[in-house]
Design a protein around this motif. Sequence first.
Motif, PDB file in Angstrom:
ATOM      1  N   ARG A  11      -5.189   1.842   3.199  1.00 50.97           N
ATOM      2  CA  ARG A  11      -4.636   1.601   4.531  1.00 50.97           C
ATOM      3  C   ARG A  11      -5.014   0.172   4.901  1.00 50.97           C
ATOM      4  O   ARG A  11      -6.180  -0.215   4.830  1.00 50.97           O
ATOM      5  CB  ARG A  11      -5.224   2.576   5.545  1.00 50.97           C
ATOM      6  N   CYS A  12      -4.024  -0.611   5.308  1.00 49.00           N
ATOM      7  CA  CYS A  12      -4.245  -2.025   5.619  1.00 49.00           C
ATOM      8  C   CYS A  12      -3.606  -2.381   6.957  1.00 49.00           C
ATOM      9  O   CYS A  12      -2.776  -1.643   7.479  1.00 49.00           O
ATOM     10  CB  CYS A  12      -3.637  -2.905   4.535  1.00 49.00           C
ATOM     11  N   GLN A  13      -4.008  -3.540   7.474  1.00 47.83           N
ATOM     12  CA  GLN A  13      -3.451  -4.018   8.733  1.00 47.83           C
ATOM     13  C   GLN A  13      -3.210  -5.521   8.622  1.00 47.83           C
ATOM     14  O   GLN A  13      -4.096  -6.272   8.209  1.00 47.83           O
ATOM     15  CB  GLN A  13      -4.415  -3.735   9.877  1.00 47.83           C
ATOM     16  N   ARG A  14      -1.988  -5.955   8.981  1.00 45.00           N
ATOM     17  CA  ARG A  14      -1.686  -7.389   8.985  1.00 45.00           C
ATOM     18  C   ARG A  14      -2.501  -8.070  10.075  1.00 45.00           C
ATOM     19  O   ARG A  14      -2.561  -7.587  11.200  1.00 45.00           O
ATOM     20  CB  ARG A  14      -0.207  -7.628   9.256  1.00 45.00           C
ATOM     21  N   LYS A  15      -3.069  -9.199   9.735  1.00 42.37           N
ATOM     22  CA  LYS A  15      -3.889  -9.924  10.703  1.00 42.37           C
ATOM     23  C   LYS A  15      -3.072 -10.455  11.872  1.00 42.37           C
ATOM     24  O   LYS A  15      -3.509 -10.392  13.013  1.00 42.37           O
ATOM     25  CB  LYS A  15      -4.629 -11.071  10.021  1.00 42.37           C
ATOM     26  N   LEU A  16      -1.889 -10.987  11.601  1.00 42.82           N
ATOM     27  CA  LEU A  16      -1.102 -11.614  12.663  1.00 42.82           C
ATOM     28  C   LEU A  16      -0.463 -10.610  13.613  1.00 42.82           C
ATOM     29  O   LEU A  16      -0.477 -10.799  14.825  1.00 42.82           O
ATOM     30  CB  LEU A  16      -0.014 -12.508  12.061  1.00 42.82           C
ATOM     31  N   THR A  17       0.109  -9.541  13.054  1.00 45.61           N
ATOM     32  CA  THR A  17       0.868  -8.604  13.892  1.00 45.61           C
ATOM     33  C   THR A  17       0.121  -7.307  14.193  1.00 45.61           C
ATOM     34  O   THR A  17       0.576  -6.525  15.017  1.00 45.61           O
ATOM     35  CB  THR A  17       2.195  -8.227  13.204  1.00 45.61           C
ATOM     36  N   ARG A  18      -0.971  -7.076  13.493  1.00 41.85           N
ATOM     37  CA  ARG A  18      -1.749  -5.836  13.609  1.00 41.85           C
ATOM     38  C   ARG A  18      -0.954  -4.598  13.177  1.00 41.85           C
ATOM     39  O   ARG A  18      -1.293  -3.480  13.510  1.00 41.85           O
ATOM     40  CB  ARG A  18      -2.308  -5.650  15.008  1.00 41.85           C
ATOM     41  N   GLU A  19       0.139  -4.811  12.451  1.00 40.70           N
ATOM     42  CA  GLU A  19       0.945  -3.712  11.936  1.00 40.70           C
ATOM     43  C   GLU A  19       0.183  -2.998  10.825  1.00 40.70           C
ATOM     44  O   GLU A  19      -0.332  -3.618   9.896  1.00 40.70           O
ATOM     45  CB  GLU A  19       2.264  -4.257  11.381  1.00 40.70           C
ATOM     46  N   SER A  20       0.102  -1.663  10.902  1.00 40.07           N
ATOM     47  CA  SER A  20      -0.563  -0.866   9.880  1.00 40.07           C
ATOM     48  C   SER A  20       0.415  -0.518   8.772  1.00 40.07           C
ATOM     49  O   SER A  20       1.590  -0.244   9.030  1.00 40.07           O
ATOM     50  CB  SER A  20      -1.117   0.425  10.483  1.00 40.07           C
ATOM     51  N   SER A  21      -0.076  -0.555   7.557  1.00 41.11           N
ATOM     52  CA  SER A  21       0.737  -0.208   6.395  1.00 41.11           C
ATOM     53  C   SER A  21      -0.153   0.429   5.344  1.00 41.11           C
ATOM     54  O   SER A  21      -1.374   0.310   5.384  1.00 41.11           O
ATOM     55  CB  SER A  21       1.377  -1.452   5.774  1.00 41.11           C
ATOM     56  N   ALA A  22       0.480   1.083   4.404  1.00 41.21           N
ATOM     57  CA  ALA A  22      -0.207   1.534   3.205  1.00 41.21           C
ATOM     58  C   ALA A  22       0.120   0.531   2.108  1.00 41.21           C
ATOM     59  O   ALA A  22       1.236   0.030   2.030  1.00 41.21           O
ATOM     60  CB  ALA A  22       0.269   2.923   2.811  1.00 41.21           C
ATOM     61  N   VAL A  23      -0.873   0.220   1.282  1.00 42.75           N
ATOM     62  CA  VAL A  23      -0.649  -0.683   0.162  1.00 42.75           C
ATOM     63  C   VAL A  23      -1.066   0.039  -1.115  1.00 42.75           C
ATOM     64  O   VAL A  23      -2.202   0.477  -1.254  1.00 42.75           O
ATOM     65  CB  VAL A  23      -1.439  -1.998   0.311  1.00 42.75           C
ATOM     66  N   LYS A  24      -0.099   0.167  -2.022  1.00 37.62           N
ATOM     67  CA  LYS A  24      -0.334   0.822  -3.307  1.00 37.62           C
ATOM     68  C   LYS A  24      -0.658  -0.252  -4.326  1.00 37.62           C
ATOM     69  O   LYS A  24       0.149  -1.144  -4.577  1.00 37.62           O
ATOM     70  CB  LYS A  24       0.909   1.607  -3.711  1.00 37.62           C
ATOM     71  N   LEU A  25      -1.859  -0.191  -4.897  1.00 40.24           N
ATOM     72  CA  LEU A  25      -2.324  -1.168  -5.879  1.00 40.24           C
ATOM     73  C   LEU A  25      -2.307  -0.532  -7.261  1.00 40.24           C
ATOM     74  O   LEU A  25      -2.946   0.494  -7.485  1.00 40.24           O
ATOM     75  CB  LEU A  25      -3.738  -1.640  -5.547  1.00 40.24           C
ATOM     76  N   THR A  26      -1.553  -1.156  -8.159  1.00 41.26           N
ATOM     77  CA  THR A  26      -1.509  -0.709  -9.551  1.00 41.26           C
ATOM     78  C   THR A  26      -2.021  -1.846 -10.414  1.00 41.26           C
ATOM     79  O   THR A  26      -1.608  -2.989 -10.252  1.00 41.26           O
ATOM     80  CB  THR A  26      -0.061  -0.366  -9.974  1.00 41.26           C
ATOM     81  N   ARG A  27      -2.932  -1.525 -11.311  1.00 41.37           N
ATOM     82  CA  ARG A  27      -3.454  -2.532 -12.236  1.00 41.37           C
ATOM     83  C   ARG A  27      -2.851  -2.288 -13.613  1.00 41.37           C
ATOM     84  O   ARG A  27      -3.050  -1.235 -14.204  1.00 41.37           O
ATOM     85  CB  ARG A  27      -4.973  -2.465 -12.309  1.00 41.37           C
ATOM     86  N   THR A  28      -2.097  -3.274 -14.087  1.00 39.53           N
ATOM     87  CA  THR A  28      -1.459  -3.156 -15.398  1.00 39.53           C
ATOM     88  C   THR A  28      -1.008  -4.526 -15.881  1.00 39.53           C
ATOM     89  O   THR A  28      -0.746  -5.409 -15.070  1.00 39.53           O
ATOM     90  CB  THR A  28      -0.251  -2.198 -15.360  1.00 39.53           C
ATOM     91  N   THR A  29      -0.945  -4.671 -17.176  1.00 37.43           N
ATOM     92  CA  THR A  29      -0.352  -5.863 -17.776  1.00 37.43           C
ATOM     93  C   THR A  29       0.850  -5.476 -18.640  1.00 37.43           C
ATOM     94  O   THR A  29       1.459  -6.335 -19.256  1.00 37.43           O
ATOM     95  CB  THR A  29      -1.381  -6.625 -18.637  1.00 37.43           C
ATOM     96  N   GLU A  62       1.120 -11.067 -12.264  1.00 36.35           N
ATOM     97  CA  GLU A  62       0.998 -10.737 -13.691  1.00 36.35           C
ATOM     98  C   GLU A  62      -0.256 -11.329 -14.319  1.00 36.35           C
ATOM     99  O   GLU A  62      -0.881 -10.697 -15.170  1.00 36.35           O
ATOM    100  CB  GLU A  62       2.231 -11.201 -14.448  1.00 36.35           C
ATOM    101  N   ASP A  63      -0.652 -12.538 -13.898  1.00 41.13           N
ATOM    102  CA  ASP A  63      -1.834 -13.170 -14.489  1.00 41.13           C
ATOM    103  C   ASP A  63      -3.110 -12.417 -14.161  1.00 41.13           C
ATOM    104  O   ASP A  63      -4.082 -12.454 -14.905  1.00 41.13           O
ATOM    105  CB  ASP A  63      -1.941 -14.622 -14.027  1.00 41.13           C
ATOM    106  N   LYS A  64      -3.129 -11.664 -13.057  1.00 37.93           N
ATOM    107  CA  LYS A  64      -4.299 -10.866 -12.659  1.00 37.93           C
ATOM    108  C   LYS A  64      -4.126  -9.387 -12.994  1.00 37.93           C
ATOM    109  O   LYS A  64      -5.050  -8.608 -12.821  1.00 37.93           O
ATOM    110  CB  LYS A  64      -4.573 -11.026 -11.171  1.00 37.93           C
ATOM    111  N   GLY A  65      -2.936  -9.011 -13.432  1.00 37.66           N
ATOM    112  CA  GLY A  65      -2.671  -7.617 -13.770  1.00 37.66           C
ATOM    113  C   GLY A  65      -2.616  -6.710 -12.557  1.00 37.66           C
ATOM    114  O   GLY A  65      -3.009  -5.549 -12.633  1.00 37.66           O
TER     115      GLY A  65
END
Length: 71
Positions: A11-29, A62-65
Amino acid sequence: MGEGAQAVVYRCQRKLTRESSAVKLTRTTSPEVIQTISDSFHLLSGLHHDNIIKAKELYIEEDKGCIFMVL
């Protein structure tokens, strides 16, 4: 918020707008996985239904996967 076999959702929040969102993080190359996630994003972003989550943004480092899908 949750963790699956290939991704973690935060669960994340934009600093400028304070809008809440979900962020899905996938690690892959893997190019195949990156393409599948990109295809999924484009499909989800075009759907409009009350019971389907809206895909807002996709960032691929891509460089960080790392792939970040903002929902």
